[in-house]
Design a protein around this motif. Structure first.
Motif, mmCIF file in Angstrom:
data_model
loop_
_atom_site.group_PDB
_atom_site.id
_atom_site.type_symbol
_atom_site.label_atom_id
_atom_site.label_comp_id
_atom_site.label_asym_id
_atom_site.label_seq_id
_atom_site.Cartn_x
_atom_site.Cartn_y
_atom_site.Cartn_z
ATOM 1 N N GLN A 51 -0.547 0.679 -9.064
ATOM 2 C CA GLN A 51 -1.113 1.736 -9.895
ATOM 3 C C GLN A 51 -0.762 1.533 -11.364
ATOM 4 O OE1 GLN A 51 0.672 5.009 -7.784
ATOM 5 N NE2 GLN A 51 -1.163 5.400 -6.557
ATOM 6 N N ALA B 97 0.795 -1.223 0.000
ATOM 7 C CA ALA B 97 0.000 0.000 0.000
ATOM 8 C C ALA B 97 0.827 1.273 0.000
ATOM 9 C CB ALA B 97 -0.936 -0.005 1.204
ATOM 10 N N SER B 98 2.132 1.170 -0.206
ATOM 11 C CA SER B 98 2.955 2.377 -0.227
ATOM 12 C C SER B 98 4.223 2.105 -1.030
ATOM 13 C CB SER B 98 3.318 2.811 1.204
ATOM 14 O OG SER B 98 4.081 1.801 1.844
ATOM 15 N N HIS C 134 -8.342 -5.356 -0.013
ATOM 16 C CA HIS C 134 -7.198 -4.986 0.815
ATOM 17 C C HIS C 134 -7.236 -5.756 2.125
ATOM 18 C CE1 HIS C 134 -9.852 -2.123 2.920
ATOM 19 N NE2 HIS C 134 -10.150 -1.610 1.750
ATOM 20 N N VAL D 190 -6.702 1.574 2.686
ATOM 21 C CA VAL D 190 -7.881 2.308 2.223
ATOM 22 C C VAL D 190 -7.461 3.429 1.280
ATOM 23 C CG1 VAL D 190 -9.791 3.792 2.919
ATOM 24 C CG2 VAL D 190 -9.272 1.733 4.241
ATOM 25 N N GLU D 191 -6.436 4.166 1.670
ATOM 26 C CA GLU D 191 -5.934 5.252 0.826
ATOM 27 C C GLU D 191 -5.412 4.704 -0.509
ATOM 28 O OE1 GLU D 191 -2.999 7.379 2.993
ATOM 29 O OE2 GLU D 191 -4.363 7.999 4.583
ATOM 30 N N ALA D 192 -4.719 3.568 -0.455
ATOM 31 C CA ALA D 192 -4.198 2.964 -1.678
ATOM 32 C C ALA D 192 -5.331 2.545 -2.604
ATOM 33 C CB ALA D 192 -3.323 1.766 -1.337
ATOM 34 N N SER D 193 -6.356 1.946 -2.042
ATOM 35 C CA SER D 193 -7.507 1.521 -2.846
ATOM 36 C C SER D 193 -8.155 2.703 -3.545
ATOM 37 C CB SER D 193 -8.535 0.815 -1.955
ATOM 38 O OG SER D 193 -7.992 -0.347 -1.372
ATOM 39 N N GLU D 194 -8.272 3.807 -2.834
ATOM 40 C CA GLU D 194 -8.870 5.012 -3.412
ATOM 41 C C GLU D 194 -8.028 5.550 -4.569
ATOM 42 O OE1 GLU D 194 -9.186 7.507 -0.012
ATOM 43 O OE2 GLU D 194 -11.034 6.576 0.730
ATOM 44 N N SER D 195 -6.713 5.449 -4.436
ATOM 45 C CA SER D 195 -5.845 5.939 -5.512
ATOM 46 C C SER D 195 -5.972 5.080 -6.768
ATOM 47 C CB SER D 195 -4.386 5.967 -5.048
ATOM 48 O OG SER D 195 -3.819 4.662 -5.001
ATOM 49 N N ASP E 111 -5.456 1.606 7.391
ATOM 50 C CA ASP E 111 -5.711 2.961 6.908
ATOM 51 C C ASP E 111 -4.929 3.266 5.629
ATOM 52 O OD1 ASP E 111 -3.313 2.907 8.263
ATOM 53 O OD2 ASP E 111 -3.549 4.864 9.205
ATOM 54 N N THR E 112 -3.692 2.778 5.551
ATOM 55 C CA THR E 112 -2.924 2.992 4.324
ATOM 56 C C THR E 112 -3.503 2.195 3.156
ATOM 57 O OG1 THR E 112 -1.350 1.229 4.892
ATOM 58 C CG2 THR E 112 -0.805 3.467 5.601
#
Length: 266
Positions: free
Chosen positions: A23, A14-15, A61, A44-49, A41-42
Motif C-alpha cells: 500500500q 496480502a496481509s 496476485h 483479492v481483498e489486498a488487490s481491492e485495497s 481470497d486474501t
C-alpha cells in the motif's frame, strides 16, 4: 518521498507488513505490483485495497506456498511476463510455529517453520536474484551516476540477532538464517547492482503477533521493555521499506535494520 517510477514492480504479501508495504509503495508511485500469498481470497481483498489508493494500479496476485520451489519460480516468471522486469521485492512470508521447548518439539515442528520462514525466503530470493541478473542495469532515479538491477528486503525479526522469546527455537533458528542469507547475498551480488537488506522488526501489531501474544500471555512482560511503550504498526515498517527499496537508499545493502521502538537497546 521515495521516487518510484510507474513501471517498477514488487513482490509482497496480502496481509500484515507485506500488505502495508504494498500500500505504501502504491501511495509513493508504484503502479505495477505483484502480491504473493497462500490464500487467493486474501489476495483479492489486498488487490481491492490497492485500487482504492490508486485506480490505475495494475495488480497481479498469485496464490502459492512459498516453500515449493517450482511454484516460486513460476510466480516470479509470471510477474516478469506481465510487467517486464523485477525491481523491488519484499519477502515477508512467515509463521511463528509451536510454542514449546526443544525437548517437546518434533522434527515436523521444526520442518514446518524452516520450510516457510527460511527455505521459503531462500527460494524467493534465489528466483528474484536470478531474474535481476538477466535484466539490464538501469540508471538511478535520483540522478546519481550509478546503476542498479534491483533491491530486496527479507523480513527477519529481533530473533535474527538474539533469542528474544522463550520456547520458540525453530522460529529463532529460521530468523537467524534469514539475516545470514541477507548478508551473504549482499556480499555476493552487490557488485552486480543488486541490494539485499534485512528488516528486524520488534512487536508489530499483525495477526501473527496478536495470536502469539494471546497464546503465551506475555504482553505486559514484553511490551514493558519497549522504551516507546507501545506496539509498532505495519505502516511504520512500510515507511522504512519504501525508502530502503527506493533508489534513495542506493548505498545501503547487507544491513540489519531494526524497527522496534527501542526494544533492542536494553
Amino acid at each position: 518521498m521515495p521516487d518510484f517510477s510507474p513501471e517498477r514492480t514488487q513482490i509482497g504479501a496480502a496481509s500484515g507488513m507485506g500488505l502495508a508495504v504494498a500500500q505504501r509503495l502504491i501511495a509513493d508511485g508504484v503502479r505495477q505490483i505483484a502480491l504473493i500469498d497462500l490464500k487467493d481470497d486474501t489476495l483479492v481483498e489486498a488487490s481491492e485495497s490497492l485500487a482504492v489508493i490508486e485506480t490505475s494500479v495494475e495488480v497481479l496476485h498469485i496464490a502459492i506456498d512459498v516453500s515449493k520451489e517450482e511454484l516460486v519460480e513460476q510466480a516470479v516468471a509470471a510477474t516478469v511476463e506481465k510487467f517486464g522486469r523485477l525491481d523491488f521485492c519484499f519477502n515477508a512470508a512467515g509463521i511463528s510455529g509451536t510454542n514449546a521447548g526443544i525437548a517437546d518439539l518434533t522434527v515436523e515442528d521444526l520442518d514446518k517453520v524452516l520450510d516457510i520462514n527460511l527455505k521459503g525466503v531462500w527460494l524467493c530470493e534465489r528466483a528474484q536474484i536470478r531474474q535481476m541478473l538477466k535484466q539490464e542495469m538501469r540508471e538511478l532515479s535520483t540522478g546519481l551516476p550509478f546503476k542498479t538491477r534491483g533491491s530486496i528486503i527479507n523480513v527477519g525479526s529481533l530473533c535474527s540477532n538474539n533469542a528474544v522469546v522463550s520456547n520458540l527455537s525453530p522460529y529463532t533458528i529460521a530468523k537467524h538464517g534469514v539475516l545470514g542469507l541477507t548478508k551473504q547475498d549482499a556480499l555476493d551480488y552487490g557488485s552486480q547492482g543488486i541490494r539485499v537488506n534485512c528488516f528486524c522488526p520488534g512487536w508489530i501489531s499483525t495477526g501473527m503477533t496478536a495470536a502469539n501474544v494471546e497464546r503465551q500471555g506475555f504482553l505486559d512482560n514484553y511490551l514493558s521493555r519497549v522504551p516507546m511503550g507501545r506496539w509498532g504498526s505495519p505502516e511504520e515498517v512500510a515507511y522504512v521499506a519504501s525508502f530502503i527499496l527506493s533508489d534513495k537508499a542506493s548505498f545501503v545493502t547487507g544491513s540489519s535494520i531494526t524497527i522496534d521502538g527501542g526494544l533492542s537497546v536494553r
